[in-house]
Design an enzyme around this catalytic site. Structure first.
Site, PDB file in Angstrom:
ATOM      1  N   ARG A  46      -3.804  12.011   0.170  1.00  0.00           N
ATOM      2  CA  ARG A  46      -4.603  13.239   0.212  1.00  0.00           C
ATOM      3  C   ARG A  46      -4.410  14.030  -1.085  1.00  0.00           C
ATOM      4  O   ARG A  46      -5.364  14.538  -1.660  1.00  0.00           O
ATOM      5  CB  ARG A  46      -4.254  14.114   1.409  1.00  0.00           C
ATOM      6  CG  ARG A  46      -4.993  15.460   1.343  1.00  0.00           C
ATOM      7  CD  ARG A  46      -4.816  16.323   2.547  1.00  0.00           C
ATOM      8  NE  ARG A  46      -5.554  15.886   3.696  1.00  0.00           N
ATOM      9  CZ  ARG A  46      -6.848  16.080   3.892  1.00  0.00           C
ATOM     10  NH1 ARG A  46      -7.587  16.684   2.979  1.00  0.00           N
ATOM     11  NH2 ARG A  46      -7.438  15.676   4.996  1.00  0.00           N
ATOM     12  N   ILE A  60       0.633  23.091   0.780  1.00  0.00           N
ATOM     13  CA  ILE A  60       0.639  22.693   2.186  1.00  0.00           C
ATOM     14  C   ILE A  60       0.175  21.233   2.289  1.00  0.00           C
ATOM     15  O   ILE A  60      -0.951  20.952   2.694  1.00  0.00           O
ATOM     16  CB  ILE A  60      -0.258  23.632   3.035  1.00  0.00           C
ATOM     17  CG1 ILE A  60       0.136  25.084   2.792  1.00  0.00           C
ATOM     18  CG2 ILE A  60      -0.137  23.286   4.512  1.00  0.00           C
ATOM     19  CD1 ILE A  60      -0.708  26.095   3.558  1.00  0.00           C
ATOM     20  N   PRO A  61       1.051  20.301   1.904  1.00  0.00           N
ATOM     21  CA  PRO A  61       0.654  18.896   1.989  1.00  0.00           C
ATOM     22  C   PRO A  61       0.509  18.441   3.440  1.00  0.00           C
ATOM     23  O   PRO A  61       1.262  18.860   4.320  1.00  0.00           O
ATOM     24  CB  PRO A  61       1.794  18.156   1.291  1.00  0.00           C
ATOM     25  CG  PRO A  61       2.949  19.083   1.306  1.00  0.00           C
ATOM     26  CD  PRO A  61       2.387  20.468   1.349  1.00  0.00           C
ATOM     27  N   HIS A  62      -0.482  17.600   3.670  1.00  0.00           N
ATOM     28  CA  HIS A  62      -0.735  17.054   5.000  1.00  0.00           C
ATOM     29  C   HIS A  62      -1.496  15.744   4.832  1.00  0.00           C
ATOM     30  O   HIS A  62      -2.033  15.463   3.770  1.00  0.00           O
ATOM     31  CB  HIS A  62      -1.527  18.038   5.876  1.00  0.00           C
ATOM     32  CG  HIS A  62      -2.741  18.597   5.214  1.00  0.00           C
ATOM     33  ND1 HIS A  62      -2.677  19.604   4.265  1.00  0.00           N
ATOM     34  CD2 HIS A  62      -4.043  18.273   5.337  1.00  0.00           C
ATOM     35  CE1 HIS A  62      -3.906  19.889   3.855  1.00  0.00           C
ATOM     36  NE2 HIS A  62      -4.748  19.091   4.484  1.00  0.00           N
ATOM     37  N   GLY A  63      -1.529  14.965   5.888  1.00  0.00           N
ATOM     38  CA  GLY A  63      -2.169  13.659   5.832  1.00  0.00           C
ATOM     39  C   GLY A  63      -3.679  13.737   5.850  1.00  0.00           C
ATOM     40  O   GLY A  63      -4.269  14.780   6.135  1.00  0.00           O
TER      41      GLY A  63
END
Length: 147
Positions: A46, A60-63
């Site tokens: 991402r 705000i890292p997320h998949g």
């Protein structure tokens, strides 16, 4: 299950690049039982396509959307990086001092992301997170965020 526990918080870390910071946020999600280990790769993928830097020194890292099946339950992780880590692309300087990893089960993702964005839109709140001296303090500051 609580979405943020003290075990999901790490203070005073330093990283030479954003990939290592994302891996740490993801590791905390894995260790907390929120996601399968493969979710970390989705977080990195991402970041390659869309920066998760939100401004105000927050990332705000997320998949990716297609990684939903790797999420066991909704959870967040927090990594405090006093020296900051650059989340910019192509020479941009986007320094993040707080990294908040997110795993949103079902439709929880946007709700949790929205609550974090509202909280972190106030620079005083970001300063409190950056200045926190204990994992418990971080959990208390973000305690209003729920799925």
């Amino acid at each position: 299950m609580t979405i943020l526990k003290e075990e999901n918080v790490v203070l005073n870390k330093s990283f030479s690049n954003k990939e290592d910071a994302i891996r740490e946020a993801g590791r905390l999600l894995v260790d907390g039982g929120y996601v399968k280990p493969e979710y970390i790769e989705s977080m990195l993928e991402r970041e390659e396509t869309v920066s998760t830097y939100m401004g105000n020194f927050i990332a705000i890292p997320h998949g990716r959307e297609d990684a939903k099946e790797l999420i066991e339950s909704t959870g967040i992780s927090v990594v405090q990086v006093p020296q900051g880590v650059n989340f910019g692309k192509d020479g941009e300087d986007k320094l993040a001092t707080i990294i908040i990893g997110i795993a949103g089960a079902g439709n929880d993702h946007l709700e949790v992301l929205s609550q974090i964005a509202v909280y972190c839109s106030e620079i005083e709140n970001v300063t409190k997170l950056a200045d926190a001296k204990s994992e418990k303090e971080i959990v208390q500051l973000l305690g209003g965020i729920e799925a």
